[in-house]
Design a protein around this motif. Structure first.
Motif, PDB file in Angstrom:
ATOM      1  N   LYS A  33      -4.334   5.242   2.910  1.00 33.72           N
ATOM      2  CA  LYS A  33      -3.806   4.813   1.525  1.00 33.72           C
ATOM      3  C   LYS A  33      -4.775   5.434   0.419  1.00 33.72           C
ATOM      4  N   LYS A  88      -6.210  -3.135  -0.994  1.00 34.36           N
ATOM      5  CA  LYS A  88      -6.041  -2.244   0.277  1.00 34.36           C
ATOM      6  C   LYS A  88      -7.081  -1.476   0.748  1.00 34.36           C
ATOM      7  N   GLU A 133      -3.716   0.123   8.895  1.00 33.36           N
ATOM      8  CA  GLU A 133      -2.058   0.156   9.100  1.00 33.36           C
ATOM      9  C   GLU A 133      -1.868  -1.045   9.922  1.00 33.36           C
ATOM     10  N   GLY A 188      -0.143  -3.878   9.200  1.00 31.24           N
ATOM     11  CA  GLY A 188       0.071  -5.250   8.331  1.00 31.24           C
ATOM     12  C   GLY A 188      -1.155  -6.310   8.492  1.00 31.24           C
ATOM     13  N   GLU A 215      11.659  -5.233   1.737  1.00 28.28           N
ATOM     14  CA  GLU A 215      11.113  -3.744   1.805  1.00 28.28           C
ATOM     15  C   GLU A 215      11.919  -2.798   2.619  1.00 28.28           C
TER      16      GLU A 215
HETATM   17  P1  ADP Z   1       0.384  -1.688   6.138  1.00 27.62           P
HETATM   18  O1  ADP Z   1       0.081   0.049   6.315  1.00 27.62           O
HETATM   19  O2  ADP Z   1      -0.754  -2.564   6.868  1.00 27.62           O
HETATM   20  O3  ADP Z   1       1.682  -1.859   6.455  1.00 27.62           O
HETATM   21  P2  ADP Z   1       1.160  -1.747   3.287  1.00 27.62           P
HETATM   22  O4  ADP Z   1       0.746  -1.171   2.391  1.00 27.62           O
HETATM   23  O5  ADP Z   1       2.504  -1.436   3.721  1.00 27.62           O
HETATM   24  O6  ADP Z   1       0.234  -1.737   4.519  1.00 27.62           O
HETATM   25  O7  ADP Z   1       1.240  -3.351   3.020  1.00 27.62           O
HETATM   26  C1  ADP Z   1       1.614  -4.218   3.933  1.00 27.62           C
HETATM   27  C2  ADP Z   1       2.594  -5.303   3.185  1.00 27.62           C
HETATM   28  O8  ADP Z   1       1.942  -5.819   1.996  1.00 27.62           O
HETATM   29  C3  ADP Z   1       3.770  -4.657   2.667  1.00 27.62           C
HETATM   30  O9  ADP Z   1       4.708  -4.436   3.866  1.00 27.62           O
HETATM   31  C4  ADP Z   1       4.200  -5.318   1.659  1.00 27.62           C
HETATM   32  O10 ADP Z   1       4.955  -6.762   2.103  1.00 27.62           O
HETATM   33  C5  ADP Z   1       2.860  -5.848   1.004  1.00 27.62           C
HETATM   34  N1  ADP Z   1       2.695  -5.041   0.054  1.00 27.62           N
HETATM   35  C6  ADP Z   1       1.903  -4.088   0.159  1.00 27.62           C
HETATM   36  N2  ADP Z   1       1.444  -3.312  -1.169  1.00 27.62           N
HETATM   37  C7  ADP Z   1       2.252  -4.255  -2.022  1.00 27.62           C
HETATM   38  C8  ADP Z   1       2.441  -4.044  -3.394  1.00 27.62           C
HETATM   39  N3  ADP Z   1       1.902  -3.190  -4.230  1.00 27.62           N
HETATM   40  N4  ADP Z   1       3.141  -5.309  -4.022  1.00 27.62           N
HETATM   41  C9  ADP Z   1       3.577  -6.116  -3.275  1.00 27.62           C
HETATM   42  N5  ADP Z   1       3.613  -6.366  -2.083  1.00 27.62           N
HETATM   43  C10 ADP Z   1       2.794  -5.231  -1.298  1.00 27.62           C
END
Ligand code: ADP
Ligand code: MG
Ligand code: MG
Length: 499
Positions: A334, A388, A392, A394, A450
């Protein structure tokens, strides 16, 4: 990845309250038949289809389902109908895939940029520090990866406020659901072929999804580039994996279409059974390994002891093709996503101005926490941001009240603690009523989606063998849930219906 057992589905569908024109992609009343009857029939047909076509996962309720293939299977959670998605945004997302593939490759070659960008994170995040340590060791011996394989997934949401496609994140390690994702598109196609007339939906508007075949093809072609006929592909897995069928789909295609054998090993097994020969060949359990494909190794829990770290280092030191290499892995953090979104940074890695403009257009607001103004805004309006960490799988992000409390606490600690995180603009997709099917039961919920676009990239020195968009994964979750993981129990698998 940690798994929550709490089901997000609270309400079992008992009425047809939401059916009809108001609800996109819902089962509309049929001429002469009750919509409830049609829906019940569709749920049954869909669950049956899953069982007959391997759209399955291990059942949480069965303790052996994560370790013994063929035991305790249940259909993967899915949405009954594909979710509508504007064709223009679909096209935009597909076009981005090869550009992101190339960007990852370019950034991966700049070891100093990776080390520099993550240097503050390293001080407060042990996991990232360990990855950087391996990366630094490889830099110190000037290790070159001539053959580079990327199997990525770039995830997007449609922001309703700005009506734009915005990237959530780019995954470069262990991107899941190429196997089951392709199948959901086929499931929806089948259902629309059978019920399309009743529903007024055309199955031809579901884009074809060959993610599993194309991921296997990339692995197979990487194996060819490695050029050792007796070598295998080694999939790094968790000891317990309920999403094993998604992985077996790739293993199956690799064998059937490319004649390549795959072995599945945990990092601990690699440590116990592996060695690197003087010529660089990685040998595990007596077999030379051409490609190491990670479906584990992205989370701290994948490294419970030094043994696993030592396996990761061993793999990195070898001449096997790593998917991903430690560099590719780090590019997917990230923090790097946030660094790439800063002004003038993309220009360091890409030449084509149009490509750069396309990438920028999909970047949401991203900030490092040394920006005091933004930290202040986030404390004042936490609902407009997502906090964040470098994780990774979720379930790791912070929202709303938790976000505010965490920021206040970290600020008061006055150390480097803030450097473990990034802040991101919160994206607000429009919610719609969706029928979600889990465990053979249909629930109706306000949901948001998504879209993940898979990308494959294979390169041998200057020869780019593959640079493709290859299929997609739509995930739909109840809008009240912040996180989106299917494996973590927050979301269902879905496909799209172009509008
Ligand atoms: P990971 O690597 O754990 O999957 P993500 O960045 O994909 O991390 O975040 C996990 C979930 O959080 C995403 O699948 C989404 O549903 C939600 N999410 C992440 N970033 C955003 C954002 N900027 N706005 C709204 N929802 C978000
Ligand atoms: Mg991710
Ligand atoms: Mg994600």
């Amino acid at each position: 990845a940690a798994d929550s057992c709490a089901s997000p589905y609270r309400r079992r569908v008992g009425s047809l309250r939401a059916m009809g024109a108001e609800a996109p992609s819902s089962v509309a009343p049929a001429a002469g038949r009750k919509a409830s009857a049609v829906q019940a029939e569709m749920v049954e047909a869909a669950a049956m289809w899953c069982a007959m076509h391997g759209l399955v996962v291990g059942d949480r309720g069965n303790p052996r389902s994560g370790t013994v293939p063929g035991v305790g299977l249940v259909h993967a959670p899915f949405s009954l109908l594909p979710t509508r998605f504007p064709a223009s945004f679909w096209k935009q997302a597909c076009e981005l895939a090869p550009i992101f593939n190339e960007l990852v490759d370019r950034v991966s070659l700049d070891g100093k940029f990776l080390q520099g960008s993550l240097s503050r994170t390293k001080q407060v995040d042990d996991f990232t520090a360990r990855l950087l340590e391996i990366h630094a060791k490889m830099m110190a011996v000037n290790k070159k990866e001539d053959i580079r394989l990327g199997l990525h997934r770039s995830d997007y949401m449609l922001d309703s406020e700005t009506n734009s496609l915005l990237q959530i994140e780019l995954n470069t390690i262990s991107t899941s659901f190429p196997g089951l994702g392709s199948l959901v598109s086929e499931l929806h196609r089948t259902l629309l072929n059978q019920y399309g007339e009743v529903l007024g939906l055309d199955s031809e508007r579901i884009p074809r999804n060959w993610a599993a075949i194309q991921f296997a093809e990339a692995l197979g072609k990487a194996w060819v580039e490695y050029n050792n006929g007796s070598a295998v592909v080694m999939m790094i897995v968790q000891a317990e994996e309920r999403n094993m069928y998604d992985q077996y789909w790739l293993i199956n295609h690799l064998k059937e279409s490319h004649g390549v054998m795959t072995i599945r090993k945990t990092l601990a097994q690699v440590e116990a059974e592996g060695l690197v020969l003087p010529d660089g060949t990685l040998v595990v359990d007596g077999r030379p390994v051409a490609v190491v494909y990670f479906r584990a190794g992205y989370a701290p829990t994948d490294y419970p002891s030094e043994v696993e770290w030592s396996a990761r280092l061993l793999i990195e030191q070898s001449s096997a093709i790593k998917c991903p290499s430690i560099s590719y892995h780090l590019v997917g953090t990230k923090k790097i996503q946030q660094e790439l979104a800063k002004p003038s940074v993309l220009e360091r890695f890409l030449d084509n101005e149009e490509d750069i403009a396309k990438l920028r257009k999909c970047f949401a607001g991203l900030w490092s926490l040394d920006n005091e103004e933004i930290v202040k805004s986030a404390i004042e309006k936490p609902d407009l941001f997502v906090l964040k960490p470098q994780r990774e799988g979720g379930g790791n992000n912070l929202y709303g009240h938790d976000l505010r409390e965490t920021l206040i606490r970290l600020k008061n600690e006055q150390g480097e603690a803030l450097a473990a995180y990034i802040l991101m603009q919160r994206i607000f997709p429009r919610a719609s009523l969706t029928q979600l099917v889990q465990g053979g039961v249909c629930f109706e919920e306000l949901s948001i989606s998504e879209l993940g676009i898979f990308g494959s990239y294979l390169r041998n020195k200057d020869k780019v063998v593959i640079n493709n968009q290859c299929g997609y994964l739509m995930r739909t979750k109840v809008s009240s849930s912040n996180e989106g993981g299917v494996a973590a129990g927050f979301a269902v698998l879905d496909s799209i219906l172009l509008t």
